[in-house]
Structures are given as structure tokens and as C-alpha cells.
Design a protein around this motif. Sequence first.
Motif, PDB file in Angstrom:
ATOM      1  N   VAL A   8       0.969  -1.074  -0.131  1.00  0.00           N
ATOM      2  CA  VAL A   8       0.183  -0.040  -0.237  1.00  0.00           C
ATOM      3  C   VAL A   8       0.939   1.154  -0.153  1.00  0.00           C
ATOM      4  O   VAL A   8       0.592   2.137  -0.656  1.00  0.00           O
ATOM      5  N   THR A   9       1.957   1.367   0.696  1.00  0.00           N
ATOM      6  CA  THR A   9       2.660   2.423   0.972  1.00  0.00           C
ATOM      7  C   THR A   9       3.362   2.738  -0.637  1.00  0.00           C
ATOM      8  O   THR A   9       3.713   3.811  -0.955  1.00  0.00           O
ATOM      9  N   GLU A  10       3.759   1.656  -1.337  1.00  0.00           N
ATOM     10  CA  GLU A  10       4.394   2.022  -2.749  1.00  0.00           C
ATOM     11  C   GLU A  10       3.390   2.263  -3.512  1.00  0.00           C
ATOM     12  O   GLU A  10       3.576   3.266  -4.626  1.00  0.00           O
ATOM     13  N   TYR A  11       2.157   1.926  -3.567  1.00  0.00           N
ATOM     14  CA  TYR A  11       0.986   1.860  -4.376  1.00  0.00           C
ATOM     15  C   TYR A  11       0.727   3.471  -4.194  1.00  0.00           C
ATOM     16  O   TYR A  11       0.372   4.108  -5.283  1.00  0.00           O
ATOM     17  N   LYS A  53      -8.083   0.328  -7.861  1.00  0.00           N
ATOM     18  CA  LYS A  53      -7.027  -0.833  -7.426  1.00  0.00           C
ATOM     19  C   LYS A  53      -6.568  -0.173  -6.174  1.00  0.00           C
ATOM     20  O   LYS A  53      -6.584  -1.306  -5.243  1.00  0.00           O
ATOM     21  N   GLY A  54      -6.283   0.823  -5.799  1.00  0.00           N
ATOM     22  CA  GLY A  54      -5.715   1.214  -4.674  1.00  0.00           C
ATOM     23  C   GLY A  54      -6.761   1.095  -3.590  1.00  0.00           C
ATOM     24  O   GLY A  54      -6.444   0.547  -2.243  1.00  0.00           O
ATOM     25  N   LEU A  55      -8.210   1.575  -3.659  1.00  0.00           N
ATOM     26  CA  LEU A  55      -9.086   1.095  -2.494  1.00  0.00           C
ATOM     27  C   LEU A  55      -9.208  -0.508  -2.134  1.00  0.00           C
ATOM     28  O   LEU A  55      -9.191  -0.970  -1.026  1.00  0.00           O
ATOM     29  N   ARG A  56      -8.836  -1.279  -3.051  1.00  0.00           N
ATOM     30  CA  ARG A  56      -9.104  -2.887  -2.767  1.00  0.00           C
ATOM     31  C   ARG A  56      -7.906  -3.238  -1.911  1.00  0.00           C
ATOM     32  O   ARG A  56      -7.853  -4.150  -1.073  1.00  0.00           O
ATOM     33  N   PHE A  57      -6.594  -2.730  -2.539  1.00  0.00           N
ATOM     34  CA  PHE A  57      -5.526  -2.970  -1.656  1.00  0.00           C
ATOM     35  C   PHE A  57      -5.559  -2.450  -0.385  1.00  0.00           C
ATOM     36  O   PHE A  57      -4.988  -3.093   0.630  1.00  0.00           O
ATOM     37  N   SER A  58      -5.849  -1.236   0.018  1.00  0.00           N
ATOM     38  CA  SER A  58      -6.199  -0.912   1.186  1.00  0.00           C
ATOM     39  C   SER A  58      -7.251  -1.555   1.941  1.00  0.00           C
ATOM     40  O   SER A  58      -6.851  -1.743   3.277  1.00  0.00           O
ATOM     41  N   ALA A  59      -7.998  -2.289   1.464  1.00  0.00           N
ATOM     42  CA  ALA A  59      -9.316  -2.938   2.330  1.00  0.00           C
ATOM     43  C   ALA A  59      -8.636  -4.232   2.752  1.00  0.00           C
ATOM     44  O   ALA A  59      -8.916  -4.802   3.619  1.00  0.00           O
ATOM     45  N   ARG A  60      -7.525  -4.643   2.043  1.00  0.00           N
ATOM     46  CA  ARG A  60      -6.824  -5.711   2.294  1.00  0.00           C
ATOM     47  C   ARG A  60      -5.782  -5.560   3.222  1.00  0.00           C
ATOM     48  O   ARG A  60      -5.210  -6.490   4.168  1.00  0.00           O
ATOM     49  N   GLN A  61      -5.019  -4.415   3.107  1.00  0.00           N
ATOM     50  CA  GLN A  61      -3.703  -4.364   4.043  1.00  0.00           C
ATOM     51  C   GLN A  61      -3.972  -3.043   4.881  1.00  0.00           C
ATOM     52  O   GLN A  61      -2.993  -3.277   5.992  1.00  0.00           O
ATOM     53  N   ASP A  62      -4.701  -2.326   4.730  1.00  0.00           N
ATOM     54  CA  ASP A  62      -4.657  -1.138   5.731  1.00  0.00           C
ATOM     55  C   ASP A  62      -6.275  -0.744   5.835  1.00  0.00           C
ATOM     56  O   ASP A  62      -6.815   0.193   5.322  1.00  0.00           O
ATOM     57  N   LEU A  63      -6.892  -1.652   6.692  1.00  0.00           N
ATOM     58  CA  LEU A  63      -8.174  -1.345   7.129  1.00  0.00           C
ATOM     59  C   LEU A  63      -8.570   0.106   7.691  1.00  0.00           C
ATOM     60  O   LEU A  63      -9.576   0.574   7.480  1.00  0.00           O
ATOM     61  N   VAL A  72      -7.320   7.846   2.161  1.00  0.00           N
ATOM     62  CA  VAL A  72      -6.787   6.704   2.058  1.00  0.00           C
ATOM     63  C   VAL A  72      -5.286   6.293   2.231  1.00  0.00           C
ATOM     64  O   VAL A  72      -4.717   5.427   2.589  1.00  0.00           O
ATOM     65  N   VAL A  73      -4.631   7.367   1.803  1.00  0.00           N
ATOM     66  CA  VAL A  73      -3.238   7.417   1.783  1.00  0.00           C
ATOM     67  C   VAL A  73      -2.741   7.304   3.079  1.00  0.00           C
ATOM     68  O   VAL A  73      -3.024   8.178   4.005  1.00  0.00           O
ATOM     69  N   PRO A  74      -1.741   6.289   3.276  1.00  0.00           N
ATOM     70  CA  PRO A  74      -1.109   6.253   4.735  1.00  0.00           C
ATOM     71  C   PRO A  74      -0.466   7.599   5.116  1.00  0.00           C
ATOM     72  O   PRO A  74      -0.149   8.445   4.527  1.00  0.00           O
ATOM     73  N   MET A  75      -0.651   7.917   6.470  1.00  0.00           N
ATOM     74  CA  MET A  75      -0.068   9.157   6.825  1.00  0.00           C
ATOM     75  C   MET A  75       1.239   9.313   6.755  1.00  0.00           C
ATOM     76  O   MET A  75       1.649  10.504   6.803  1.00  0.00           O
ATOM     77  N   GLU A  76       2.100   8.086   6.694  1.00  0.00           N
ATOM     78  CA  GLU A  76       3.652   8.603   6.626  1.00  0.00           C
ATOM     79  C   GLU A  76       3.934   9.322   5.383  1.00  0.00           C
ATOM     80  O   GLU A  76       5.210   9.632   4.930  1.00  0.00           O
TER      81      GLU A  76
END
Length: 588
Positions: free
Chosen positions: A424-427, A456-466, A480-484
Amino acid sequence: MEKWKVITQPGKPEDFALQTVQQAIKPQRQTKLIQDENQLLENILRTLLQELVAAAVQSGEKTMQYGESIDDGESTHGQLPRLLDIVLYLCENEHIEGGMIFQLLEDLTEMSTMKNCEDVFGYIESKQDILGKPELFARGKLVMLRTCNQLLRRLSKANDMVFCGRIIMFLAHFFPLSERSAVNIKGVFNVSNETKYENQAPDGISIDFNFYKTFWSLQEYFSNPASIGVATTKWHKFSSSLMVVLNTFEAQPLSDEESSTNNLEDEAATFSIKYLTSSNLMGLELKDPSFRRHILVQCLILFDYLKTPGKNDKDLPPEIMKEEIKACEERVKQLLVMTPPKGENFLHCIEHILERERNWVWWKRDGCGPFEKQPAEKKTIRDAGKKRRPRWRLGNKELAQLWKWADQNPNALTDPQRVRTPVVTEYWKPLAEDMDPTAGIEAEYHHKNNKVYCWKGLRFSARQDLEGFSRFTEFGVEGVVPMELMPSDVRAKYQSKPSDRSKRAKKEETKSAANQAEENQIATPAREADVEGNRPDLEAPAAPMDTDVANVSPDEHQKQTPDTDGGQEPGQIDEPDPDQEADHEPES
């Protein structure tokens, strides 16, 4: 005269045309001129054309026949047709710009008289097949259309009808059938064609002048049928005038002998006739069968226009008007049958023309779909019998190729270079860079506008970063973008405030407590009985049910009240309450 020597050179243009251009222009490319070189050659040719036309005028000869005859191996031509043949050859073989020949033809028609223009147009008709080739047609169709329209404006519609017809027929063959510039999409009528007639009766007139005025007033409606439209008042005025004319035609039928002697239309005369409106000629015109046919055919054209439905219901005439139109139409057709000679055959021809006209109108209203169709591939029966349907190992071609590819690549799953699900962080890095104000990326180029990327990004976040996925409902895709990954000045915008968290937690705690109290009230009838047993009632004796409740074993009590404690684990036993036991002890 030195520049004209190349025109008088005998032989075919392909033997010397390209070499002459190369010597005169010295192009950068050997066989094709660039833009500046084309412009230079066009200026030279237009100047040469002007000098040839001026020389022809001074000599008194026709423009297309000026100069000595030049033999090209097949026929002889004058100097101007020779020049046009050379330019046409160069354009056809793409040595020069394809629209140059059309520009020269337009200049030639503008510099020539109408008599000479007829010869120029004869040359255009002879080269129609070459000018209509796709590589030339695309470059000069608008110039040719403008040239022909200018000729039609200069010609007389009464005296030059044959020449006008040639131009129109050329345009019909030169342009495709679906060309929108020739179909009159809006259906505009030529209202400039006015019919002028006398308003006051002259002395010594032998006919009814009121009938004369009524008769010629119909031309106002024939020239513009749209003026009637769905207006019943105008229709009644028109129909009343038409009834007067039809009654006169029926009262004065024509015989075969009268049609042969009184026919004013000579076969050798001009095709288009505009009848005179003098009141002195009214009696002779009524006895002319061709004159009657012109009037009756105009009536059928107007009826056909009124009956043709439009795209909207408001364009349709009312039912009463439809019945009147139908009655008038039947009456006009009957008069055409009665008009000699061969009235019935004439009516069949008119009906066929009107039917084709209706199809033409519907085609225009449907958007002028193309008539051209690609030729179908010819397949013989013998070839079709030999051809068999292929059989695949796994049902279709794609699965069979995939199975074969897997056998040939056994290490595909362990290959470190194979496509993997991104982190997720790379995407979300591209979107995080777009959110940085210092990057200066315009809003229309942001990755958030790419629907496939966001999905695609929402699907990845739903699996890896709820947790990050849960911020979508409040902040959208950017939340949805990670805070870091977010810039420091943007990160605070998407962080939840402590007060909001406490309010949300307090609201959820209150809601859960209310639900728990409701469940305890519904699911524990035994405890409700205990409360009722503890009420002060001096007269009521001790309820026997209290003793039964006190003697119930813990297991049975758990079975009867399964929802007493929502947090109880399976296999856990309730301990009796000391106060409850004291209430249920027997009295001494």
C-alpha cells in the motif's frame, strides 16, 4: 514565351513533367515537394495560367483552344488543357500538393466568360474519375464545390438550364450520396421564387378575375408548404381556394383532341417552364393539359409534405385536417387520371417519385446514415465444407495457450521478477506526491482523477490497511493514503481530532449500554419475578414459586436464562447471590 516551351513539348506528361519541376524548383526531396516549395510552384502556375488566358482573349480564340495543338500520343490539346494535364499528373502521383489542380480550375473559371466556362467544365467532366480519387478528393472537394456553386450563381436559370443540369449531375456523381452539404438537412424552401400576378382587373377581360386571383394565390402556399404547418386557419384558407380551382377543372374536362392541339409545351423547348401570369392568357392555360398537370402535381407535393410526420407529435396535423387532406388528395389524383394523354400512367410515375421522396426525407431525419457498405467476403461452398472447427485441449484457444505456457515455464511462480501485489505504501506514493502543494501539479493531472488507479488502491487498502480504508467515507480517496506518505502540512487535515474520537467513543458506549439494558429486560424473566417477590405485601403468603427458584440448580438456572450475562464464557457457572439466598431462606 520561354516559360511556355514545356507546355508545347510533345509526349506524355510522365516523360518530362517531374524533371521540369526539379529543374525549376530544385527541391530538397527528389520526388516530392515540401510546403514552401509547393507554394512557390503554385504561384508560378497561377501566374502562367493568367498570362495564357490573357493571350487567348487578345487573340480572340476560345480559352481551351488557344495556341498550337500539342500531341501527347493519344490526342491533341491546346496549351491550357496541356498545362492542366501536366499539373493533374503531378498531383495524381503525389509529386506536388493534391489540391493544386483544383485551385487552378477555380482560377480558370473565374477568369473565363460563360461560353468559355462551358468548355472548361467539359474538361472537368472528362477528368472526373481522376479528380474523384481518394487522395485528390480529400484535398480539393471543398474547392470543387465552391467552383461549381459560383458557376451556378453566374448562370441564368431560365436560359442555361442544360448547363446548370450538367453541373448538378457532376456534383451528384463527384460527391458521395451521403454528403451532408447537398441534402438540405433543415428542409429550407426557396421562398425567393415569388409569383407575381395582377391585382386589378384590366379593361375588356373575358374571364372571372376573382378566379384568376384565387388561382395564382395558391403559389404562395406551393412555394413554402411550411407556412401552412398545423395551423388550421391557414389550411382552411388554402383548401377553400383549392376547391374553387378543382371545381373549375372538373367543370371543364379535356378531351384527347384538345390535348393534342392545345399543348403549349413543345418537346424541343427548355425543360423548365415558368408560366406567364397575364390574365389575358388564363383561358388558354386552362385548356393546356401540361399546365393542369403542373398545378395538380404541386398539390400532391404539398399534401405529401403535410402528411409526413416529424420527430415530435406537435408537428403532426390534427385528425380533422388529415381527413380533409386525404379527401383532397383523392380528388386531385382523379383529375390527373382524367387529364390526357395517358393520365393513369402519369399518376403512377408521380406516386413512385413521391414515395422515393418520402424515403429521402426519412433518411435525412434519421441522421443521414451512410449508404456505402463494405463488400462481403466471397466463400465458396467447397471451401466451407473442407473447413472444420478447431478443437482445443481445454475448450478454447486462450485456455489451451495458458496451459501450454505453464508447462514451458515451470519457475513462473517462483520468479522474483513476476508481477506481485504491491504494498500500500508503494502504491499510494504517486497520489501522495500530487497532494504536496510544493510539487505544483495541476488538479486535472492528479492521480485521483484516474478511476482505475483509485479502484485498485481501495482494494489494496481494504486488504492491507483497514484503518486507512475507513477514512474513505470522510475524506475520499486522498484520506486513504497512509499518514507517513503525506506531507507534514497536509497530514493534519486528514487526522481525526481527539475531541471527535472521545465523542465517537462516548456515543458508541452509550449505544451499547442501551442495547444491553434492553436485552436484559427482555431475556431475564426470572429476575423480574425476584423483583416482584421483594415488594412489601403483608397479606399475600409466600409464593411457592420463590422456593422453586431458590432450589433450582445452577445449570438449570443457566439454561432458563441464557442471556442473563452477555459476557459469560461457555462452561462458566453463575455463583448464587448471598442476598438472594437470604431472601429465600425458610422461616424458623
